[in-house]
Design a protein around this motif. Sequence first.
Motif, short mmCIF file in Angstrom:
data_model
loop_
_atom_site.label_atom_id
_atom_site.label_comp_id
_atom_site.label_asym_id
_atom_site.label_seq_id
_atom_site.Cartn_x
_atom_site.Cartn_y
_atom_site.Cartn_z
N LEU A 23 -32.79 23.15 -29.60
CA LEU A 23 -33.42 23.43 -30.88
C LEU A 23 -34.94 23.56 -30.70
N ASP A 24 -35.56 24.42 -31.49
CA ASP A 24 -37.02 24.52 -31.51
C ASP A 24 -37.55 23.44 -32.46
N PHE A 25 -38.30 22.50 -31.92
CA PHE A 25 -38.79 21.39 -32.74
C PHE A 25 -40.19 21.64 -33.32
N GLY A 26 -40.71 22.83 -33.18
CA GLY A 26 -41.97 23.19 -33.82
C GLY A 26 -43.12 22.26 -33.46
N ASP A 27 -43.80 21.76 -34.51
CA ASP A 27 -44.98 20.90 -34.29
C ASP A 27 -44.60 19.52 -33.76
N TRP A 28 -43.31 19.21 -33.74
CA TRP A 28 -42.88 17.90 -33.24
C TRP A 28 -42.75 17.87 -31.72
N GLU A 29 -42.83 19.02 -31.09
CA GLU A 29 -42.65 19.07 -29.63
C GLU A 29 -43.61 18.10 -28.93
N GLY A 30 -43.06 17.28 -28.05
CA GLY A 30 -43.86 16.34 -27.27
C GLY A 30 -44.15 15.03 -27.97
N MET A 31 -43.75 14.91 -29.24
CA MET A 31 -44.02 13.69 -30.00
C MET A 31 -42.81 12.76 -29.96
N GLY B 108 -43.19 23.46 -38.73
CA GLY B 108 -43.66 24.57 -37.89
C GLY B 108 -42.57 25.29 -37.12
N SER B 109 -41.31 24.94 -37.34
CA SER B 109 -40.20 25.58 -36.63
C SER B 109 -39.48 26.56 -37.56
N ALA B 110 -38.92 27.61 -36.98
CA ALA B 110 -38.13 28.57 -37.76
C ALA B 110 -36.65 28.29 -37.62
N GLU B 111 -36.29 27.13 -37.03
CA GLU B 111 -34.88 26.90 -36.70
C GLU B 111 -34.40 25.55 -37.22
N SER B 112 -33.29 25.59 -37.95
CA SER B 112 -32.64 24.38 -38.45
C SER B 112 -31.39 24.11 -37.63
#
Length: 381
Positions: free
Chosen positions: A262-270, A296-300
């Motif tokens: 999944l694309d985690f958007g702004d959560w990546e690395g947190m 910040g992600s386009a994917e649910s």
Amino acid sequence: MAPRRLVVEADGGSRGNPGPAGYGAVVRDGDTGQIIAEAAEFIGRATNNVAEYKGLIAGLRAARELDPEATVDVRMDSKLVVEQMSGRWKIKHPDMQPLAAEARTVLPRGRVTYRWIPREQNKDADRLANEAMDAGQAGRPWEPKARPAAAPPAQEPLAEPAAPKAGWAAPADLGTPTTFVLLRHGETALTPQKRFSGSGGSDPELSEKGRWQAERAAEALAARGTVQAVVSSPMRRTRQTAEAVAARLGLEVRIEEGLRELDFGDWEGMTFAEVQQKYPEDLDAWLGSAKARPTGSAESFTNLTHRAGVARDKIIARYAGKTVLVVSHVSPIKTLVRLALGAPPDSVYRMELSAASLCAVQYYADGNASVRLLNDTGHLR
């Protein structure tokens, strides 16, 4: 931009087999489940199978007219058509061969997947086929009826692949099941810290421990001697894990985009705690609904379920009856397991999936699925 997803439901019938015959097909929006196109026709005297193929062709053509670039999920209650179009059964009858060939020309094969569904889930296409037969036997053409707009489905029944048919084991005449051995990749530097690491982040490689885990998995799978193909997510950590196993087994790695995390958007690395502190409302929404997206992600999770289901069906079609090592990530693997169980979307939060762990799911030709293993880490001890 990801291509639009459409769902085609098709059916055909014959009153006499052969006898007066007709077909029906609906096209649904893959996200909302709303019917956006209908097709039906009386075709004269024909068999059920011919009518079913005619319905498939009409549904595919209607989908192409709506969006020639869309991916299409075909759902039919005809096991024969689904298995033949998926390439798992040979097409021997001379009446079926040209119809199947015609169906394959409507859209590129890689954009169409096929799935069997129970008849009760194919009521709209069945209704249209009967309307067409009624009209034909009355000497008039079928005409679409004015229907009230349907309310959006309460629990989006078409927002994800249909749950497999319930059952412990399939009858012997269904042949050898297709077995997915699901391997989560080995650790990266982010794994021990439980940081979000999706498809939109830094694409980390395996750590030293992760490489060791991949080798242990390779040893265990080589000892079992059952894996006949290796398919991997395109991410670096999954490719490295898959390549370690494939090298031990003497196999090549095939990449499947639908298996990525999944694309985690702004959560990546947190970490979870950091996201909870910075984006509390977004996190609560994400935990409460499969439709919600990370900041910040386009994917649910709904989007991920769509592509994971398509990837599953493509792998089953390519490797029918074989044992396939599928190397992926936490979210896609949990999703494939929950779909096999017919469990609700929030069940993914109740599964533990360790780095380099193994799961196994078997898929039968009639839609049965059996979860055989979950989060096995015995090879890492």
